[in-house]
Write an enzyme that holds these catalytic residues in place. Structure first.
Site, short mmCIF file in Angstrom:
data_model
loop_
_atom_site.label_atom_id
_atom_site.label_comp_id
_atom_site.label_asym_id
_atom_site.label_seq_id
_atom_site.Cartn_x
_atom_site.Cartn_y
_atom_site.Cartn_z
N TYR A 1 0.83 -1.20 0.00
CA TYR A 1 0.00 0.00 0.00
C TYR A 1 0.87 1.26 0.00
CZ TYR A 1 -3.04 3.77 1.45
OH TYR A 1 -3.71 4.97 1.50
N ASN B 1 0.12 13.25 4.08
CA ASN B 1 -0.52 12.47 5.13
C ASN B 1 -0.05 12.87 6.51
OD1 ASN B 1 -2.23 10.42 6.09
ND2 ASN B 1 -1.68 9.12 4.36
N GLU C 1 -12.83 6.35 5.33
CA GLU C 1 -12.47 7.34 6.35
C GLU C 1 -13.76 7.78 7.03
OE1 GLU C 1 -10.24 10.17 4.05
OE2 GLU C 1 -8.83 8.63 3.37
N ARG D 1 -11.75 40.73 41.48
CA ARG D 1 -11.18 39.87 42.52
C ARG D 1 -10.80 38.49 41.99
NH1 ARG D 1 -14.99 37.77 46.90
NH2 ARG D 1 -16.31 39.30 45.86
N PHE E 1 -2.31 9.33 11.74
CA PHE E 1 -2.69 10.56 11.04
C PHE E 1 -3.96 11.19 11.60
CE2 PHE E 1 -4.13 6.79 8.69
CZ PHE E 1 -5.49 6.91 8.89
N HIS F 1 -5.77 15.98 -5.07
CA HIS F 1 -5.94 16.33 -3.67
C HIS F 1 -5.83 17.83 -3.42
CE1 HIS F 1 -5.97 12.14 -2.93
NE2 HIS F 1 -5.55 12.15 -1.68
N TYR G 1 -16.46 40.31 41.14
CA TYR G 1 -15.76 39.10 40.69
C TYR G 1 -14.80 39.38 39.55
CZ TYR G 1 -18.97 36.07 43.34
OH TYR G 1 -19.67 35.44 44.33
#
Length: 508
Positions: A55, A197, A417, A286, A331, A85, A283
């Site tokens: 792969y 990646n 994915e 303080r 990843f 991409h 507040y």
């Protein structure tokens, strides 16, 4: 010229990242990095010619991982991967974000676990050193399988394609590379994946935000102290023995800084005696160390995550020392995404408490003798009334930005994915939040300095007085016709540059 930063198997520090990204320190590879790159590349080339598919080396990607790609088509495969991409959309992100993205991807390449050729890593370093910044668009990363579209835009520039910023001008990547004497890369097996990646974009934005927030939280302590002084508050709540009863380190630091900022104040001394009818401060005065301190401690946790990421080699698949090429899930951006979302909460809250202090200084009923809205001539001019409106609008936006992105997930790649981190989105909104906090603190700074003027002839502390004098020199205009918009912009720059902190010279 800043000192050169060498990348290799050792982790970078966050400070080195800032030096390269913002200080333009040059980068290079260590001898160990080049040796490791050569060794792992040899493993990839052996696998590329093996009968059994591997792969990322001899197959397609993602949902197409089962398809074996013949040798003669693999260069086209790498080129096609990057072109397809690089599908981002929307406005271009800030150049410093792109430089961080490039540097952190180079850091992983130099780790020796990705299988790229040394020349490819060296070309990426050359782009950084030549200040060639690819155009990366706002949208395109889901924060899983890497910041894919942003990283692909960088890889496209390595190939001599797409657009870049070079010498302050937008130009084709091929033209910029030629002018810089850089030869475009023809990608080989595995290199397309290795270049895309990683979680580098979201990590880069985390590290830059952390650097900014250290400065902003320091400024918040200072503006809070000025507001306490202007509102005739007390410094006794910030005493070390009281803070030690709740030993959070961030709280102790913020309280110590506020205590130090108020020492020597004639304004504070003026109402310290038995005739003072004030029982306790609001507040927003303080409890400032508790809020600012919790923000500091949240930042410390986020920086711990960032440091761990800087020790990581994020790629898929990775090449191990024994030659194995293994798929993994490193990843996934969840570790970074969570802290990016986490930081947006204290950023919103530090801004919120600052806005409350500002509003108190403008309200005649609560300001203990200050004129309404700090106006030169109330009724004729509105003083800082609308500056507080601006704060309120920003604080409201910061609350929306504090809604987490990392709880969302949209499946992609034909359900391969099926769970993503949305870390890039978390990082983008944190950057907006940091800008918003900068403006809110700048407005409190201006307002508190003006309020201190109205306490004359009583003098503020040496610390707050020095800051007020800086504003008089750099920002504030005289009389009723003040134009606040440019004053706010100028105060923002004093906050961003750290000039306010330089004037204060707090030792804590």
């Amino acid at each position: 010229m800043p000192e050169k930063v060498l990348l290799g198997p050792e982790p970078l520090t966050a400070a080195q990242v800032v030096d390269v990204v913002r200080g333009y320190a040059p980068v290079g590879l260590t001898d160990a990095a080049e040796k490791n790159l050569a060794a792992t590349r040899l493993h990839i080339e052996n696998l590329a010619h093996a009968v059994t598919p591997t792969y990322g080396v001899s197959t397609g990607f993602g949902a197409l991982a089962t398809r074996h790609i013949p040798v003669e088509s693999r260069t086209a495969l790498q080129r096609s991967l990057i072109r397809s991409h690089a599908a981002g959309a929307g406005p271009a992100v800030e150049p410093e974000v792109v430089r961080a993205l490039m540097l952190l991807r180079l850091r992983t390449l130099a780790s020796g676990y990705t299988g790229v050729r040394a020349g490819t890593a060296q070309t990426l370093a050359a782009l950084l050193n030549a200040d060639i910044t690819p155009i990366v668009h706002e949208y395109g990363s889901l924060g899983c399988s890497g910041d894919l579209a942003p990283l692909a835009a960088v890889a496209l520039a390595l190939m001599g394609e797409g657009e870049v910023i070079h010498a302050g001008q937008l130009k084709p990547a091929a033209e910029a590379l030629k002018q810089a004497g850089i030869e475009p890369v023809v990608l080989a097996e595995k290199e397309g994946l290795a270049l895309t990646n990683g979680t580098d974009g979201m990590l880069g934005m985390l590290l830059l935000a952390a650097a900014d927030l250290h400065r902003l939280f320091d400024v918040a302590d200072l503006t809070a102290a000025m507001s306490v002084e202007a509102l005739l508050g007390t410094d006794r709540a910030f005493a070390a023995d009281l803070q030690a009863l709740r030993p959070h380190p961030g709280q102790a630091k913020s309280a110590a800084r506020m205590w130090q900022a108020l020492q020597g104040s004639k304004i504070v001394e003026s109402h310290r005696g038995p005739d003072c009818n004030r029982v306790q401060d609001a507040y927003s005065l303080r409890c400032a160390p508790q809020v600012h301190g919790a923000a500091r401690d949240s930042l410390a946790h986020a920086e711990l995550v960032g440091d761990r990421e800087l020790m990581s080699a994020v790629d898929n698949p990775v090449v191990l020392a024994d030659g194995r090429v293994e798929s993994n899930g490193n990843f996934h951006g969840a570790p970074v995404a969570y802290v990016l979302d986490f930081l947006a909460i204290p950023v919103a809250d530090v801004a919120s408490i600052a806005e409350r202090r500002t509003d108190r200084m403008l309200d005649k009923a609560r300001s203990h003798g200050l004129p309404p809205f700090l106006a030169h001539d109330p009724g004729v001019d509105s003083g800082h009334m609308i500056a507080q409106y601006t704060q309120a609008a920003i604080v409201s936006e910061l609350k929306r930005l504090a809604v987490p992105a990392s709880v969302d997930s949209i499946p992609s790649s034909a359900m391969q994915e099926d769970h993503v981190s949305m870390g890039w989105s978390a990082a983008r909104k944190l950057r907006k939040a940091v800008d918003g906090l900068t403006t809110v603190l700048a407005i409190e700074l201006l307002t508190a300095a003006r309020a201190l003027d109205f306490r004359a002839p009583l003098e503020p502390s040496p610390v707050t007085g020095a800051v007020r004098d800086l504003l008089r020199t750099k920002v504030a205009g005289p009389g009723p016709d003040r134009h606040l918009a440019p004053e706010i912009a100028a105060a923002e720059e004093l906050v961003r540059s750290g000039a306010v902190l330089d004037a204060a010279r707090l030792e804590v």
